[in-house]
Design a protein around this motif. Structure first.
Motif, short mmCIF file in Angstrom:
data_model
loop_
_atom_site.label_atom_id
_atom_site.label_comp_id
_atom_site.label_asym_id
_atom_site.label_seq_id
_atom_site.Cartn_x
_atom_site.Cartn_y
_atom_site.Cartn_z
N THR A 30 -9.05 -3.65 -1.51
CA THR A 30 -9.88 -2.79 -2.50
C THR A 30 -11.75 -3.30 -1.58
OG1 THR A 30 -10.23 -5.39 -3.48
CG2 THR A 30 -8.78 -3.23 -4.72
N GLU A 86 -1.38 6.24 -7.09
CA GLU A 86 -1.03 5.68 -8.55
C GLU A 86 -0.43 6.75 -9.47
OE1 GLU A 86 -2.23 3.27 -9.48
OE2 GLU A 86 -2.78 3.06 -7.19
N ASN A 93 -9.26 1.89 -4.05
CA ASN A 93 -8.28 1.12 -4.03
C ASN A 93 -8.25 2.01 -3.24
OD1 ASN A 93 -6.31 -0.18 -4.63
ND2 ASN A 93 -5.83 0.79 -6.83
N HIS A 94 -7.15 0.76 -1.90
CA HIS A 94 -6.50 1.73 -0.59
C HIS A 94 -5.32 1.12 -0.50
CE1 HIS A 94 -6.14 3.41 3.04
NE2 HIS A 94 -5.32 2.22 3.13
N HIS A 95 -4.11 1.59 -1.33
CA HIS A 95 -2.94 1.53 -1.30
C HIS A 95 -2.19 2.68 -0.87
CE1 HIS A 95 0.62 1.17 -4.33
NE2 HIS A 95 1.17 0.44 -3.52
N ARG A 118 -1.84 -3.73 -0.86
CA ARG A 118 -3.53 -2.89 -1.65
C ARG A 118 -5.04 -3.72 -1.05
NH1 ARG A 118 -2.18 -3.45 -6.74
NH2 ARG A 118 -1.71 -1.50 -6.88
#
Length: 168
Positions: free
Chosen positions: A102, A135, A111-113, A100
Protein backbone atom coordinates in the motif's frame (compact mmCIF):
# COMPACT_ATOMS: atom_id res chain seq x y z
CA UNK A 1 17.04 5.11 4.95
CA UNK A 2 19.13 4.46 8.03
CA UNK A 3 20.21 0.90 8.82
CA UNK A 4 18.78 1.29 12.36
CA UNK A 5 15.31 2.23 11.07
CA UNK A 6 12.63 -0.43 11.17
CA UNK A 7 12.70 -2.46 7.98
CA UNK A 8 9.91 -1.39 5.60
CA UNK A 9 9.11 -5.03 4.80
CA UNK A 10 7.30 -5.40 8.11
CA UNK A 11 9.57 -8.07 9.60
CA UNK A 12 9.99 -6.11 12.83
CA UNK A 13 13.79 -6.17 12.42
CA UNK A 14 15.99 -3.18 11.69
CA UNK A 15 16.65 -2.40 8.02
CA UNK A 16 20.35 -3.17 8.58
CA UNK A 17 19.57 -6.61 10.02
CA UNK A 18 16.97 -7.47 7.38
CA UNK A 19 16.52 -6.33 3.79
CA UNK A 20 19.55 -4.03 3.55
CA UNK A 21 21.86 -7.07 3.68
CA UNK A 22 20.04 -8.62 0.71
CA UNK A 23 19.80 -5.35 -1.26
CA UNK A 24 23.52 -4.63 -0.77
CA UNK A 25 24.48 -8.17 -1.84
CA UNK A 26 26.01 -8.99 1.54
CA UNK A 27 23.74 -12.05 1.70
CA UNK A 28 21.50 -13.85 -0.79
CA UNK A 29 17.77 -14.02 -0.16
CA UNK A 30 17.22 -17.50 1.32
CA UNK A 31 13.61 -17.69 0.08
CA UNK A 32 11.34 -16.19 -2.56
CA UNK A 33 9.47 -14.36 0.21
CA UNK A 34 12.70 -12.83 1.52
CA UNK A 35 13.47 -11.58 -2.00
CA UNK A 36 9.93 -10.16 -2.30
CA UNK A 37 10.39 -8.31 0.99
CA UNK A 38 13.76 -6.94 -0.15
CA UNK A 39 12.28 -5.80 -3.48
CA UNK A 40 9.55 -3.88 -1.65
CA UNK A 41 12.17 -2.36 0.69
CA UNK A 42 14.24 -1.31 -2.33
CA UNK A 43 11.29 0.77 -3.58
CA UNK A 44 10.98 2.39 -0.15
CA UNK A 45 14.72 3.02 0.21
CA UNK A 46 15.14 4.16 -3.40
CA UNK A 47 17.68 1.44 -4.29
CA UNK A 48 16.06 0.86 -7.68
CA UNK A 49 18.93 -1.01 -9.33
CA UNK A 50 18.31 -3.90 -6.94
CA UNK A 51 14.97 -4.40 -8.70
CA UNK A 52 16.78 -4.89 -11.99
CA UNK A 53 19.52 -7.03 -10.52
CA UNK A 54 17.06 -9.31 -8.70
CA UNK A 55 15.12 -10.10 -11.90
CA UNK A 56 15.43 -12.77 -14.58
CA UNK A 57 16.97 -11.82 -17.95
CA UNK A 58 13.61 -11.20 -19.73
CA UNK A 59 12.47 -8.87 -16.93
CA UNK A 60 15.85 -7.08 -16.91
CA UNK A 61 15.49 -6.47 -20.66
CA UNK A 62 12.21 -4.58 -20.06
CA UNK A 63 13.32 -2.79 -16.88
CA UNK A 64 12.81 0.98 -17.01
CA UNK A 65 15.08 2.50 -14.38
CA UNK A 66 13.81 6.06 -14.86
CA UNK A 67 10.11 5.28 -14.39
CA UNK A 68 10.82 2.87 -11.51
CA UNK A 69 12.89 5.54 -9.76
CA UNK A 70 10.18 8.17 -10.35
CA UNK A 71 7.49 5.86 -8.94
CA UNK A 72 9.66 5.08 -5.91
CA UNK A 73 10.23 8.78 -5.17
CA UNK A 74 6.66 9.90 -5.83
CA UNK A 75 5.05 7.31 -3.57
CA UNK A 76 4.61 7.48 0.18
CA UNK A 77 4.94 3.83 1.17
CA UNK A 78 2.64 2.51 3.90
CA UNK A 79 3.43 -1.19 4.16
CA UNK A 80 3.76 -4.68 2.79
CA UNK A 81 1.52 -7.61 3.64
CA UNK A 82 2.45 -11.11 2.51
CA UNK A 83 -0.87 -12.87 1.85
CA UNK A 84 0.41 -16.31 0.84
CA UNK A 85 3.44 -18.21 -0.38
CA UNK A 86 3.70 -21.40 -2.38
CA UNK A 87 7.07 -23.11 -2.67
CA UNK A 88 9.97 -20.68 -2.72
CA UNK A 89 11.73 -22.33 0.22
CA UNK A 90 15.42 -22.90 0.66
CA UNK A 91 15.20 -26.26 -1.18
CA UNK A 92 12.77 -25.20 -3.93
CA UNK A 93 13.50 -24.02 -7.48
CA UNK A 94 10.33 -21.96 -7.92
CA UNK A 95 8.07 -19.98 -5.68
CA UNK A 96 4.94 -17.85 -5.73
CA UNK A 97 4.31 -14.95 -3.37
CA UNK A 98 0.99 -13.14 -3.15
CA UNK A 99 1.31 -9.75 -1.52
CA UNK A 100 -0.34 -6.40 -1.01
CA UNK A 101 1.74 -3.21 -0.97
CA UNK A 102 0.00 0.00 0.00
CA UNK A 103 1.16 3.50 -0.82
CA UNK A 104 -0.09 6.97 -1.67
CA UNK A 105 0.79 8.56 -5.01
CA UNK A 106 -0.52 11.85 -6.39
CA UNK A 107 -2.76 12.16 -3.34
CA UNK A 108 -4.47 8.83 -4.04
CA UNK A 109 -4.27 5.78 -1.78
CA UNK A 110 -3.21 2.71 -3.78
CA UNK A 111 -3.52 -0.97 -2.98
CA UNK A 112 -1.10 -2.95 -5.17
CA UNK A 113 -2.22 -6.60 -4.91
CA UNK A 114 -0.02 -8.95 -6.93
CA UNK A 115 0.92 -12.59 -7.33
CA UNK A 116 4.63 -12.82 -8.21
CA UNK A 117 6.57 -15.79 -9.55
CA UNK A 118 10.18 -16.40 -8.56
CA UNK A 119 12.82 -18.82 -9.81
CA UNK A 120 16.08 -19.92 -8.27
CA UNK A 121 19.00 -19.28 -10.62
CA UNK A 122 22.62 -20.27 -9.93
CA UNK A 123 23.23 -16.87 -8.31
CA UNK A 124 20.06 -16.89 -6.18
CA UNK A 125 16.34 -16.15 -6.24
CA UNK A 126 15.05 -13.91 -9.05
CA UNK A 127 11.72 -12.24 -9.77
CA UNK A 128 10.33 -13.80 -12.97
CA UNK A 129 6.90 -12.26 -13.52
CA UNK A 130 3.76 -11.23 -11.77
CA UNK A 131 0.15 -10.32 -12.32
CA UNK A 132 -2.12 -7.89 -10.57
CA UNK A 133 -5.09 -9.21 -8.67
CA UNK A 134 -8.23 -7.15 -9.05
CA UNK A 135 -10.53 -6.63 -6.16
CA UNK A 136 -13.62 -8.81 -6.23
CA UNK A 137 -16.62 -7.14 -7.84
CA UNK A 138 -19.51 -6.03 -5.69
CA UNK A 139 -22.18 -8.72 -5.72
CA UNK A 140 -25.73 -7.72 -4.86
CA UNK A 141 -27.06 -9.83 -1.99
CA UNK A 142 -30.70 -9.25 -2.88
CA UNK A 143 -32.27 -9.16 -6.34
CA UNK A 144 -32.56 -5.76 -7.96
CA UNK A 145 -36.06 -4.30 -7.73
CA UNK A 146 -37.41 -3.05 -11.05
CA UNK A 147 -39.41 0.19 -11.27
CA UNK A 148 -42.63 -1.71 -12.07
CA UNK A 149 -42.09 -4.50 -9.52
CA UNK A 150 -44.10 -4.57 -6.29
CA UNK A 151 -42.37 -2.46 -3.64
CA UNK A 152 -40.41 -4.65 -1.20
CA UNK A 153 -41.77 -2.61 1.74
CA UNK A 154 -45.10 -4.48 1.38
CA UNK A 155 -47.31 -1.47 0.60
CA UNK A 156 -48.81 -3.16 -2.46
CA UNK A 157 -47.77 -0.23 -4.68
CA UNK A 158 -45.30 -0.39 -7.55
CA UNK A 159 -41.73 0.38 -6.47
CA UNK A 160 -41.64 3.53 -8.65
CA UNK A 161 -44.76 4.94 -6.88
CA UNK A 162 -43.52 4.06 -3.38
CA UNK A 163 -39.98 3.70 -2.05
CA UNK A 164 -38.44 4.18 -5.50
CA UNK A 165 -40.00 7.62 -5.93
CA UNK A 166 -37.42 10.08 -7.20
CA UNK A 167 -34.86 7.44 -8.15
CA UNK A 168 -33.66 7.40 -11.72
Amino acid sequence: MNKDDECPCGSGKSFGDCCQKIISGEVKAPTAEALMRARYSSYVSGDILFLRDSSTAPVKAEFDERSSRAWSRAARWHGLEILSTEGGGENDDTGVVEFRATYTANGEFCNHHEVSNFVREPDGWKFDDGHLVGEKPLVRETPKVGRNDPCPCGSGKKFKKCCGKGQA
